[in-house]
Design a protein around this motif. Structure first.
Motif, PDB file in Angstrom:
ATOM      1  N   ASP A 152      46.900  37.467  40.259  1.00 46.97           N
ATOM      2  CA  ASP A 152      45.750  38.355  40.186  1.00 46.97           C
ATOM      3  C   ASP A 152      45.577  38.889  38.772  1.00 46.97           C
ATOM      4  N   ASN A 153      46.656  39.358  38.166  1.00 43.25           N
ATOM      5  CA  ASN A 153      46.575  39.871  36.798  1.00 43.25           C
ATOM      6  C   ASN A 153      46.189  38.780  35.809  1.00 43.25           C
ATOM      7  N   LEU A 156      42.442  38.240  36.202  1.00 47.74           N
ATOM      8  CA  LEU A 156      41.699  39.354  35.609  1.00 47.74           C
ATOM      9  C   LEU A 156      41.777  39.318  34.085  1.00 47.74           C
ATOM     10  N   MET A 209      38.585  38.346  31.683  1.00 49.09           N
ATOM     11  CA  MET A 209      38.083  39.372  30.764  1.00 49.09           C
ATOM     12  C   MET A 209      38.280  38.953  29.311  1.00 49.09           C
ATOM     13  N   VAL A 217      31.236  40.554  33.565  1.00 51.00           N
ATOM     14  CA  VAL A 217      32.639  40.904  33.834  1.00 51.00           C
ATOM     15  C   VAL A 217      32.765  41.461  35.252  1.00 51.00           C
ATOM     16  N   HIS A 218      31.696  42.116  35.737  1.00 46.31           N
ATOM     17  CA  HIS A 218      31.717  42.597  37.125  1.00 46.31           C
ATOM     18  C   HIS A 218      31.965  41.426  38.081  1.00 46.31           C
ATOM     19  N   ASN A 247      35.598  39.814  37.612  1.00 48.50           N
ATOM     20  CA  ASN A 247      36.640  40.635  38.242  1.00 48.50           C
ATOM     21  C   ASN A 247      36.533  40.628  39.766  1.00 48.50           C
ATOM     22  N   THR A 248      35.316  40.602  40.285  1.00 48.87           N
ATOM     23  CA  THR A 248      35.133  40.534  41.735  1.00 48.87           C
ATOM     24  C   THR A 248      35.713  39.241  42.293  1.00 48.87           C
ATOM     25  N   VAL A 263      39.645  39.481  42.114  1.00 48.05           N
ATOM     26  CA  VAL A 263      40.232  40.349  43.147  1.00 48.05           C
ATOM     27  C   VAL A 263      40.061  39.718  44.525  1.00 48.05           C
TER      28      VAL A 263
END
Length: 159
Positions: free
Chosen positions: A19-20, A23, A27, A73-74, A77-78, A81
């Protein structure tokens, strides 16, 4: 019993790392694009009303400026996650919950367009970057394991 706990902790840490990585990678890619190609948009209408929803929109507009919008980026990231949640052992047998996560992810992506934070093109590029990291972190390792010893199960989005 102790070995089982260590294995569960290890698997949890692997999921957290994926996950990290998704992300951070998404990003980092987006901000590299923003640095090389600064961008923005002027889609937002003037909000002249003072009703509660208009005030909420004004707050969002003031908090999140329409700069560095492509890729979104929204959206990146969605996707990251949601991918982590879909592949989490905690939700392995929760098909309804997984569908709720998919629907929420879709609504988040759509809301960025409806709120005039992003254009459809920004969302498409965000989806492309999210898809690349999904492939690299979730699909490709399973494909490699399948070819090297059959350790991975089939790729299935709703186990």
């Amino acid at each position: 019993f102790g070995l089982e706990i260590h294995i569960q902790v290890f698997l949890h840490e692997v999921a957290h790392l994926l996950d990290n990585s998704s992300l951070f990678g998404g990003m980092f890619t987006a901000y590299t694009i923003f640095t090389a190609f600064p961008n923005g948009q002027h889609l937002r209408p003037a909000i002249i009303s003072n009703d509660p929803l208009s005030m909420l929109i004004k707050f969002i507009y003031n908090s999140d400026t329409p700069t560095d919008v492509c890729p979104s980026v929204h959206v990146i990231n969605t996707i990251a996650v949601n991918a982590a949640l879909q592949h989490s052992e905690a939700f392995a047998h929760e098909k309804v919950t997984k569908w709720v996560f998919y629907i929420l992810a879709l609504l988040i992506c759509l809301s960025t367009v409806f709120i005039k934070q992003h254009s459809v093109i920004d969302v498409i590029f965000g989806i492309c970057i999210g898809a690349v990291f999904y492939f690299l972190l979730y699909i490709l390792p399973n494909l490699k394991q399948d070819h090297t010893g059959g350790l991975a199960g089939n790729i299935n989005f709703l186990r």
